[in-house]
Scaffold this active site. Structure first.
Site, PDB file in Angstrom:
ATOM      1  N   CYS A 137      -2.811 106.287  65.890  1.00 22.73           N
ATOM      2  CA  CYS A 137      -3.298 105.955  64.553  1.00 22.73           C
ATOM      3  C   CYS A 137      -3.446 104.456  64.325  1.00 22.73           C
ATOM      4  O   CYS A 137      -4.112 104.036  63.374  1.00 22.73           O
ATOM      5  CB  CYS A 137      -2.363 106.527  63.496  1.00 22.73           C
ATOM      6  SG  CYS A 137      -0.656 105.904  63.612  1.00 22.73           S
TER       7      CYS A 137
ATOM      8  N   HIS B 144      -1.112 102.403  63.329  1.00 28.06           N
ATOM      9  CA  HIS B 144      -0.164 101.879  62.344  1.00 28.06           C
ATOM     10  C   HIS B 144       0.933 101.084  63.043  1.00 28.06           C
ATOM     11  O   HIS B 144       1.361 101.429  64.154  1.00 28.06           O
ATOM     12  CB  HIS B 144       0.452 103.019  61.532  1.00 28.06           C
ATOM     13  CG  HIS B 144      -0.526 103.711  60.645  1.00 28.06           C
ATOM     14  ND1 HIS B 144      -0.488 105.062  60.355  1.00 28.06           N
ATOM     15  CD2 HIS B 144      -1.611 103.234  59.981  1.00 28.06           C
ATOM     16  CE1 HIS B 144      -1.469 105.382  59.545  1.00 28.06           C
ATOM     17  NE2 HIS B 144      -2.179 104.283  59.315  1.00 28.06           N
TER      18      HIS B 144
ATOM     19  N   CYS C 125      28.670 110.085  52.327  1.00 25.77           N
ATOM     20  CA  CYS C 125      28.725 108.667  52.657  1.00 25.77           C
ATOM     21  C   CYS C 125      30.060 108.327  53.301  1.00 25.77           C
ATOM     22  O   CYS C 125      30.913 109.195  53.528  1.00 25.77           O
ATOM     23  CB  CYS C 125      28.501 107.824  51.402  1.00 25.77           C
ATOM     24  SG  CYS C 125      29.837 107.995  50.191  1.00 25.77           S
TER      25      CYS C 125
ATOM     26  N   CYS D 256      36.064 101.994  58.926  1.00 30.86           N
ATOM     27  CA  CYS D 256      37.147 101.140  59.419  1.00 30.86           C
ATOM     28  C   CYS D 256      38.524 101.617  58.987  1.00 30.86           C
ATOM     29  O   CYS D 256      39.544 100.984  59.330  1.00 30.86           O
ATOM     30  CB  CYS D 256      36.926  99.702  58.971  1.00 30.86           C
ATOM     31  SG  CYS D 256      37.098  99.462  57.172  1.00 30.86           S
TER      32      CYS D 256
END
Length: 497
Positions: free
Chosen positions: A256, A258, A455, A471
């Site tokens: 493409c 891109h 998360c 951590c």
């Protein structure tokens, strides 16, 4: 020092300052050297090769340079022109001769002035037009060549003598094969040709090619290499983050066109592969279905992720093929191509011949499974599924594929391995070793915790301690978010996303 000698030295110094080290090479032992001149190509320039009824045409932006090798006589430029040879892989001997004659005429027109830069400019800007090559370069084919193509596509030196009749600097035909030089041109003086094959054909990557085919291949390789070098020095805006980056830090999708920076495209590919969505490894541009090449994906992700991508892509492709079945042997499970006209299939890996309909040892063309006269129970079907991987790494990869795959992918895996087998084995797999490998301890109460989504801000289900999964630092509810702003830890599940 004579006036001619001074002018020669000044000219050579000027050439050294004008041209780069790849374009001009001086022979310090004498007043001689090489100039590599890349002819300027017009827009939509095409190289064509016709062999029989087949016409191959390719647009090119770059052609290998012409090599002008020269030596300056003592009375140059006042009385004699330079002794020179002109070499090129993609021009015929006759065309090189015409260019050589024109170079001599250009010296005569100067009236005794230095001429090397004028020659270089002519070869760069006017050589193609002088030879009536405008937007199409036709390579002579073996069938249409009136002589040996190795001499017709001549890179033979076209030597010119000075007006006093002195001997040629290089004798005509000193380089006899048109493909003897690399497309980059010779790196130093003199040029040493390669030995041609006994039958006159050239060999490229183990393939036997005619001289014209080998030349065309070299031209294409050179053009691609130069376009990549040009791309690396240009500045582009990434289609994801819209930041300006050098081409050397970008990737352009060939399907493409891109362009994206390596960081953005790499993170996009990593996310899709991690989630098992290998069909989603496409162009990030909206409504664009182009895909990066496997080589591009390999350069963007880690080796482990690329191995997963390669395996899932192959498996996904096989699953979409209606004529692919799997060997029912528990110790094999290899993909087998099914013959449409028969229920018989033979595994090329273990040699097991089986019936596609009932997945048991082949018993002839008549099978009760075809007429629905007998149905297998779920337990019977489970026994005919492919065997699970034997290694810990293989089981983990299968579980990751099954756990992160979409509904369609899970259905495919269940049809291959069996729903009950997968569920039972996965519970077995969630053993102490797996828990140790995939879990972390709460930094407050030391309880083992597994994170499978969300998360990196975690809350211990036992003591309620808030901590960072990356951590394991204890966090305060008041300033928990500040930890992810002032440390290398990322709040997102995937760094950078």
């Amino acid at each position: 020092m004579s006036a001619d000698t001074q002018e020669q030295e000044d000219e050579l110094l000027a050439l050294h300052s004008i041209f780069g080290s790849e374009e001009f090479v001086r022979d310090e032992s004498r007043a001689a050297g090489e100039i590599r001149v890349s002819a300027e190509l017009p827009a939509n320039f095409t190289v064509a090769l016709k062999e029989g009824e087949t016409l191959r045409q390719y647009e090119m932006s770059f052609l290998p340079p012409l090599l002008l090798t020269f030596e300056l006589p003592e009375d140059y430029p006042s009385s004699s022109p330079p002794s020179f040879s002109l070499t090129c892989t993609w021009l015929t001997h006759a065309q090189l001769s015409l260019l050589g004659d024109q170079l001599t005429d250009l010296y005569q027109a100067t009236g005794g002035a230095v001429v090397l830069f004028t020659w270089a400019q002519f070869l760069k800007e006017d050589a193609l037009r002088f030879l009536h090559i405008h937007t199409l370069l036709e390579l002579p084919s073996v069938e249409h060549s009136t002589q040996d193509p190795l001499h017709d596509l001549s890179s033979a030196a076209v030597a010119q003598a000075d007006q006093s009749g002195q001997e040629d600097f290089l004798h005509e035909g000193s380089v006899s094969c048109p493909l003897d030089q690399s497309v980059q041109g010779a790196a130093s003086l003199p040029i040493h040709p390669r030995e041609p094959s006994p039958n006159g054909d050239q060999t490229l990557s183990g393939l036997s090619l005619t001289p014209s085919q080998a030349l065309l291949s070299q031209l294409l390789i050179y053009d691609a290499d130069q376009q990549q070098k040009q791309f690396a020095t240009m500045v582009f805006d990434c289609g994801v983050c819209f930041m300006s980056c050098l081409g050397s830090d970008c990737v352009q999708l060939s399907d493409c066109g891109h362009i994206f920076c390596q960081v953005c495209l790499g993170q996009f590919c990593k996310l899709q592969i991690t989630e098992g969505n290998v069909r989603g490894v496409t162009c990030p541009q909206a409504d664009c279905t182009a895909t990066p090449t496997p080589a591009q994906v390999k350069s963007l992700v880690e080796e482990e992720l690329f191995s997963r991508y390669d395996r899932l892509l192959l498996q996904n492709t096989l699953d979409c093929m209606a004529d692919v079945v799997y060997c029912p042997r528990l110790s094999c499970g290899s993909a087998v191509i099914q013959e449409k006209s028969s229920n018989a299939a033979m595994c090329s890996v273990c040699g097991f011949a089986f019936c596609v309909a009932c997945r048991k040892t082949y018993h002839g063309p008549d099978c009760q499974a075809n007429g629905n006269m007998k149905k297998h129970t779920e337990d019977d079907a489970e026994q005919t599924k492919a065997d699970l991987p034997q290694s810990q790494a293989g089981l983990k990869a299968l579980w990751d594929d099954y756990a992160t795959g979409n509904k369609q992918r899970r259905h495919v895996l269940e049809s291959k391995y069996g729903h009950n087998v997968l569920q039972f084995t996965m519970e077995e797999y969630l053993s102490e070793d797996w828990i140790v490998f995939n879990c972390k301890h709460c930094p407050h109460c030391y309880t083992r915790i597994q994170k499978n989504k969300g998360c990196n801000m975690m809350t211990c289900s036992r003591c309620g301690q808030l901590f960072c999964w990356a951590c394991l630092a204890r966090l305060s509810p008041l300033d928990a978010c500040e930890h992810f702003q002032d440390s290398p830890c990322s709040l997102s599940r995937y760094r950078g996303i």
